[in-house]
Design an enzyme around this catalytic site. Structure first.
Site, PDB file in Angstrom:
ATOM      1  N   GLY A 440       0.822  -1.194   0.000  1.00  0.00           N
ATOM      2  CA  GLY A 440       0.000   0.000   0.000  1.00  0.00           C
ATOM      3  C   GLY A 440       0.857   1.245   0.000  1.00  0.00           C
ATOM      4  N   PHE A 442       1.827   3.013   2.517  1.00  0.00           N
ATOM      5  CA  PHE A 442       2.725   3.167   3.663  1.00  0.00           C
ATOM      6  C   PHE A 442       3.553   1.930   3.953  1.00  0.00           C
ATOM      7  CE2 PHE A 442      -0.694   6.210   4.431  1.00  0.00           C
ATOM      8  CZ  PHE A 442       0.042   7.366   4.632  1.00  0.00           C
ATOM      9  N   GLY A 443       3.468   0.896   3.138  1.00  0.00           N
ATOM     10  CA  GLY A 443       4.293  -0.266   3.428  1.00  0.00           C
ATOM     11  C   GLY A 443       3.821  -1.504   2.707  1.00  0.00           C
ATOM     12  N   VAL A 445       2.713  -5.807   3.006  1.00  0.00           N
ATOM     13  CA  VAL A 445       2.007  -6.753   3.869  1.00  0.00           C
ATOM     14  C   VAL A 445       2.498  -8.157   3.544  1.00  0.00           C
ATOM     15  CG1 VAL A 445      -0.243  -7.616   4.614  1.00  0.00           C
ATOM     16  CG2 VAL A 445      -0.001  -5.238   3.875  1.00  0.00           C
ATOM     17  N   LYS A 460       1.976  -5.976   8.626  1.00  0.00           N
ATOM     18  CA  LYS A 460       2.238  -4.829   7.764  1.00  0.00           C
ATOM     19  C   LYS A 460       3.566  -4.196   8.199  1.00  0.00           C
ATOM     20  CE  LYS A 460      -1.116  -2.036   6.818  1.00  0.00           C
ATOM     21  NZ  LYS A 460      -2.158  -0.992   6.974  1.00  0.00           N
ATOM     22  N   ASP A 555     -13.414   5.022   3.545  1.00  0.00           N
ATOM     23  CA  ASP A 555     -12.751   4.443   2.370  1.00  0.00           C
ATOM     24  C   ASP A 555     -13.395   3.097   2.027  1.00  0.00           C
ATOM     25  OD1 ASP A 555     -10.971   4.306   0.268  1.00  0.00           O
ATOM     26  OD2 ASP A 555      -9.418   3.322   1.457  1.00  0.00           O
TER      27      ASP A 555
END
Length: 569
Positions: A440, A442-443, A445, A460, A555
């Site tokens: 994603g 931010f990082g 998984v 994550k 979201d």
């Protein structure tokens, strides 16, 4: 059988019947004369008060007139109906010009009339037409399609057209029979076929109840009966399209009775844990919906109550079978979970055995005696190699300054790490990283194995050096984690905890092996409305829970929806 009757009827339907009641006979005759119709004098039918009048296109075709009057069967080309079944269609090689349409009018008036138009004398043996008083029978030069065209031309001949092209006056004859065979004996045989077809359809639909009664005591008879229900329903719906209005109400009651019996069979006679029951339940509910959506308000109270109870039980059974594919049974999902847990336990056992072996032969056990001197030499080499690896790791760690560094709270980054590490959800767990699942903003998984209890997790990984605005990021992460800590609901992904390092943080959550709904939709749309309803219901239950905790999900999309086998066990 229904298609056969339909094809047969279409091939013989070459006539229509009109009434002369309330129609001025002299005015009707004048319209025919004005449109160039002519009288065919047969020397036979006139004795019974029956007169033949032909359209202008047959004026020079006496052979065609005899053929139209004597024959009810026409050789036609084969076409395809909308439902794919073959029907007989007449194709006129001369096209659809109205001037080429040939038809006869059989008049049986109650009073005499004066004909002042054209006349053709044509000796024709007496034909039994079973005419009724004050009727007009139109006989076309072909079956259904030619008949419809002839009816259109005939009605146009009864209109008066003004110079501006508008219709000023017309005779409106009431059509008693839209289509039939003009020979009475043929019509009688067609009605016999229709009755036999209806009885056959009713017998097939009604036989299900006797078959169910016979197979109920037989082990394994459920699949045979399920196939019989499917066959009876398909045959019933096909025959329904060809039923006449007199027979239709009775047949509708039989089809509704079949629907109630089908859902009762699913609830009372089938094993809820059998994966085949899911498919049978879907077929039964689809058929029941199709048959009752228009007539449900007309059902007797007793039938309605039984239908309501059985459909509710069937839906409960159906929902109990949903998993990541929406079509596996609970027993299969349970077996898969047990197999997965057993594999994890075996992995943990293997890890413990390896650790125990190393502890047994570690240098701390100096009193260990090796029976074989070669084994001692081999172990010394292994121990020496391990020491070299440990020394190299220590040197590398010191060189890159990644080991044993103390956080300095005067540095903003270190101060943020201290702030994040103080989270109440900061846990210490032995875990092993697995395959990459996704990424994603931010990082990344990964799948992870909890070595303490053997369960699977989703972890994550967020690397701080790859992101900008670190202090704000730390606050954002801790705020999100504080929200996740207080959420515990079957339709909300479970949060386990966080593990903080200097350059990265690991967030542990529930692993949903089904993946996201977006990934499922890559294989195409979900056609089954029942599956969509279940997914929607579970999503709404999760949202209701979030709203009850004062949380707004901003979201909502297929990528944010995950599903797991474990949810239904």
């Amino acid at each position: 059988m229904g298609t056969f009757y339909r094809v047969l009827t279409q091939r013989f339907s070459n006539s229509a019947e009109y009434s002369l009641d309330d129609v001025p006979l002299d005015e009707f005759i004048s319209y025919l004369v004005a449109s160039d119709h002519f009288l065919v004098y047969t020397h036979s039918l006139e004795e019974d008060g029956v007169y033949i009048i032909a359209s202008q296109s047959l004026s020079d075709r006496p052979g065609a007139i005899k053929k139209i009057l004597d024959e009810a069967f026409q050789v036609d080309e084969v076409g395809a109906d909308d439902d794919g079944s073959h029907i007989m269609q007449h194709v006129d090689p001369r096209g659809q010009n109205h001037d080429d349409v040939g038809y006869l009018l059989v008049l049986s008036p109650q009073t005499h009339f004066l004909w002042n138009g054209g006349v053709m004398v044509l000796s024709i043996p007496k034909v039994h037409l079973d005419t009724k008083d004050n009727r007009v029978r139109l006989i076309a030069d072909g079956p259904l399609r030619r008949l419809n065209l002839a009816k259109q031309v005939f009605m146009e001949s009864l209109e008066t057209i003004d110079e501006d092209g508008t219709t000023s006056h017309s005779l409106n004859l009431h059509c008693l029979v839209e289509n039939q065979a003009h020979i009475p004996s043929v019509n009688r045989e067609l009605r016999k076929i229709a009755r036999a077809t209806n009885r056959l359809a009713e017998s097939i639909v009604d036989s299900v109840h006797q078959v169910r009664k016979s197979l109920r005591a037989i082990n394994g008879g459920q699949e045979v009966l399920a196939n019989w229900y499917l066959y009876a329903s398909e045959h019933g719906q096909h025959a329904h399209r060809y039923m006449d209005q007199i027979t239709l109400p009775k047949f509708n009651r039989l089809l509704i009775k079949l629907a109630i019996s089908w859902v009762s069979f699913i609830c009372d006679d089938c094993d809820p844990a059998d994966r085949r029951t899911f498919k049978w339940a879907v077929n039964a509910l689809e058929y029941t919906l199709h048959r009752t959506k228009r007539d449900i308000l007309h059902l007797p109270d007793e039938e309605f109550e039984m239908l309501r109870q059985k459909v509710a039980s069937c839906m409960t059974l159906l929902m109990g079978h949903f998993d990541i594919l929406g079509a596996r049974s609970i027993s299969e999902a349970r077996k898969e979970k047990e197999k997965l847990v057993q594999m994890v336990k075996m992995q943990i056992t293997d890890i413990q055995m390896v650790e125990d072996d190393f502890a047994e032969f570690s240098p701390a056990h100096e009193d260990v005696t090796f029976i074989d001197s070669q084994a001692r030499v081999f172990w010394d080499k292994v121990h020496k190699a391990l020491q070299e690896v440990e020394e190299l790791r220590a040197v590398t760690g010191q060189k890159h300054r990644i080991m044993g560094k103390v956080l300095n709270e005067e540095i903003p980054e270190d101060r943020s790490l201290t702030f994040l590490a103080s989270s109440s959800s900061n846990i210490s767990v032995r875990w092993q990283q697995g395959k990459f699942i996704g990424a994603g903003a931010f990082g990344s998984v990964y799948l992870a194995l909890n070595l303490d209890n053997g369960s699977l997790m989703a972890v994550k990984e967020i690397k701080f050096q790859e992101l900008s605005g670190l202090p704000n990021l730390f606050s954002q992460i801790k705020e999100e984690l504080s929200v996740m800590e207080m959420l515990h609901h079957p339709n909300v992904v479970e949060y386990y905890g966080i593990e903080v390092h200097r350059d990265r943080v690991y967030i542990f959550e529930e692993y949903c092996q089904g993946g996201s709904l977006a990934a499922l939709l890559e294989y195409g749309r979900i056609e089954d409305e029942g599956i969509v309803q279940v997914y929607t219901m579970q999503m709404l239950e999760g949202l209701v829970y979030l709203h009850s905790r004062g949380i707004v999900h901003r979201d909502i999309k297929p990528d944010s929806m995950f599903y797991s086998i474990c949810r239904y066990i």
